[in-house]
Write an enzyme that holds these catalytic residues in place. Sequence first.
Site, short mmCIF file in Angstrom:
data_model
loop_
_atom_site.label_atom_id
_atom_site.label_comp_id
_atom_site.label_asym_id
_atom_site.label_seq_id
_atom_site.Cartn_x
_atom_site.Cartn_y
_atom_site.Cartn_z
N ASN A 123 29.83 -49.99 19.40
CA ASN A 123 29.83 -48.54 19.60
C ASN A 123 28.45 -47.91 19.49
O ASN A 123 28.23 -46.81 20.01
CB ASN A 123 30.77 -47.87 18.59
CG ASN A 123 32.22 -48.06 18.95
OD1 ASN A 123 32.54 -48.45 20.07
ND2 ASN A 123 33.10 -47.79 18.00
N THR A 173 26.16 -73.94 46.85
CA THR A 173 27.32 -73.07 46.80
C THR A 173 27.94 -72.98 48.19
O THR A 173 27.23 -72.69 49.16
CB THR A 173 26.92 -71.66 46.32
OG1 THR A 173 26.20 -71.78 45.09
CG2 THR A 173 28.15 -70.79 46.11
N LYS A 175 29.57 -71.63 51.36
CA LYS A 175 29.62 -70.33 52.03
C LYS A 175 30.44 -70.46 53.32
O LYS A 175 30.46 -71.54 53.90
CB LYS A 175 28.20 -69.84 52.35
CG LYS A 175 27.25 -69.81 51.17
CD LYS A 175 27.58 -68.70 50.20
CE LYS A 175 26.56 -68.66 49.06
NZ LYS A 175 26.82 -67.56 48.12
N LYS A 201 29.60 -76.30 44.84
CA LYS A 201 30.01 -75.28 43.86
C LYS A 201 30.95 -74.25 44.47
O LYS A 201 30.73 -73.79 45.59
CB LYS A 201 28.77 -74.57 43.32
CG LYS A 201 29.03 -73.35 42.45
CD LYS A 201 27.73 -72.67 42.06
CE LYS A 201 27.99 -71.35 41.35
NZ LYS A 201 28.57 -70.33 42.23
N ASP A 203 31.98 -70.47 44.64
CA ASP A 203 31.32 -69.21 44.32
C ASP A 203 32.06 -68.56 43.16
O ASP A 203 33.22 -68.85 42.91
CB ASP A 203 31.27 -68.29 45.54
CG ASP A 203 29.98 -67.50 45.59
OD1 ASP A 203 29.72 -66.76 44.62
OD2 ASP A 203 29.22 -67.64 46.56
N GLU A 204 31.35 -67.66 42.47
CA GLU A 204 31.92 -67.10 41.24
C GLU A 204 33.21 -66.31 41.49
O GLU A 204 34.06 -66.22 40.60
CB GLU A 204 30.89 -66.21 40.53
CG GLU A 204 30.46 -64.97 41.30
CD GLU A 204 29.32 -65.22 42.26
OE1 GLU A 204 28.75 -64.24 42.76
OE2 GLU A 204 28.99 -66.41 42.52
N HIS A 294 28.71 -69.53 35.29
CA HIS A 294 28.11 -68.51 36.14
C HIS A 294 28.02 -67.20 35.36
O HIS A 294 28.88 -66.91 34.53
CB HIS A 294 28.94 -68.30 37.42
CG HIS A 294 28.17 -67.56 38.48
ND1 HIS A 294 28.01 -66.20 38.45
CD2 HIS A 294 27.49 -68.00 39.56
CE1 HIS A 294 27.27 -65.83 39.49
NE2 HIS A 294 26.94 -66.90 40.18
N ARG A 295 26.96 -66.43 35.64
CA ARG A 295 26.71 -65.21 34.86
C ARG A 295 27.06 -63.93 35.63
O ARG A 295 26.43 -62.89 35.42
CB ARG A 295 25.25 -65.17 34.42
CG ARG A 295 24.24 -65.20 35.56
CD ARG A 295 22.82 -65.07 35.04
NE ARG A 295 21.84 -65.04 36.14
CZ ARG A 295 20.58 -64.67 36.01
NH1 ARG A 295 20.13 -64.30 34.82
NH2 ARG A 295 19.76 -64.66 37.04
N HIS A 327 23.37 -70.24 35.29
CA HIS A 327 22.44 -69.61 36.22
C HIS A 327 21.47 -68.73 35.43
O HIS A 327 21.89 -67.96 34.57
CB HIS A 327 23.22 -68.75 37.23
CG HIS A 327 24.06 -69.56 38.16
ND1 HIS A 327 23.80 -69.66 39.51
CD2 HIS A 327 25.14 -70.35 37.94
CE1 HIS A 327 24.69 -70.46 40.07
NE2 HIS A 327 25.51 -70.89 39.13
N SER A 379 19.26 -70.50 41.70
CA SER A 379 20.01 -70.24 42.93
C SER A 379 19.69 -68.84 43.42
O SER A 379 19.23 -67.99 42.66
CB SER A 379 21.51 -70.37 42.69
OG SER A 379 21.96 -69.37 41.80
#
Length: 475
Positions: A123, A173, A175, A201, A203-204, A294-295, A327, A379
């Site tokens: 808080n 990754t 795609k 990989k 993707d997130e 992954h972030r 990452h 990446s």
Amino acid sequence: MSPQTETKASVGFKAGVKEYKLTYYTPEYETKDTDILAAFRVTPQPGVPPEEAGAAVAAESSTGTWTTVWTDGLTSLDRYKGRCYHIEPVPGEEDQFIAYVAYPLDLFEEGSVTNMFTSIVGNVFGFKALRALRLEDLRIPIAYVKTFEGPPHGIQVERDKLNKYGRPLLGCTIKPKLGLSAKNYGRACYECLRGGLDFTKDDENVNSQPFMRWRDRFLFCAEAIYKAQAETGEIKGHYLNATAGNCEEMIKRAVFARELGVPIVMHDYLTGGFTANTSLSHYCRDNGLLLHIHRAMHAVIDRQKNHGMHFRVLAKALRMSGGDHIHSGTVVGKLEGERDITLGFVDLLRDDYIEKDRSRGIYFTQDWVSMPGVLPVRSGGIHVWHMPALTDIFGDDSVLQFGGGTLGHPWGNAPGAVANRVALEACVKARNEGRNLASEGNEIIREAAKWSPELAAACEVWKEIKFIFAAVDTL
């Protein structure tokens, strides 16, 4: 006077509001080895002295509240309160200060990143007396580090599992990140792994959507892994994203991955939460699975220079919560990352002991003792021309993740993977021969391209691609 009022007076209770700095600003305090130390970038409201602002942060993130309360007399505030023990101005910034706060270790539950963050970045970040507040760094004492299990396996155990040494690991990754069917997705994985990559990989944001349910994806990706392994003789993997809407479903997906015999799963640790991440990390350790992290969502927290939390804190928290990869910025490429600062938190992920170095944004010396390290993942907008710089800057203990830089090859996915593998092997060979990757990098890539038509084609496609923007994350 009523008996109740007399009782209040007799114990010294005086109702009302008093300045935080009278209790929580203690410049004479000498920090203990067991204290958790925090460096906050504080921007007070006009008219609020920095000492009061720093003390308010210490109070509101530990034992304090806005007024004097009766129950303060039922405990020892000197034992449990946070203390603002030093304040310094931020060079070049008006009305910004670094406030150093020490927290007694007994304020925090053992082995719980969730509890630690609930106090330190809770808080207090909405406190009206502050215009902005940013947590720049934490010093985690050894006594607290030892209550965490940390990464499921760590860098050396991962290399032993994969039988890959002496070079960075290569990934891709898949795609487009959304919209492929499970079968086409698995085909893309196979082509990349067959071409020479170590990992592909999810993707997130690939979880279990209508166009591709998680179980179908896991099955086709496992088939791709085994087929590529049989053809190349190398151990391969695909980061199967186990992130789900609840912990039970997440663990169910990890269990299925283990039953398929794949080496690694994945988690979005910020959107999934630290409690879920630690639970998954424990499962991976007990069942021989590597854990890729992954972030996603990090920039919501760490992108603003004066408010939020620096990624080096999130990186430390991940090492404690558990993950084998994370990452962590590229320096080159399309995503944020200033060189010295990025290398600072990369060292915090990989090394056992890191000295204080303000030039790299490291406010405290950090000793991780026996906790395993985490492989940083590069990446975002990287391609073959970046390979010398990435190899030079980050060394062997990293994962280089080329998504568009693999799948965007004009000849297809497998040739894209071949181009990246040839470029990496050429850079590692040149480095081992004593050549300077920083100054000779382009020449090294051109020489390798003479013997690899796949690399030559990649060099031609991406020869003009650059992402030239000033980094936001500066000291």
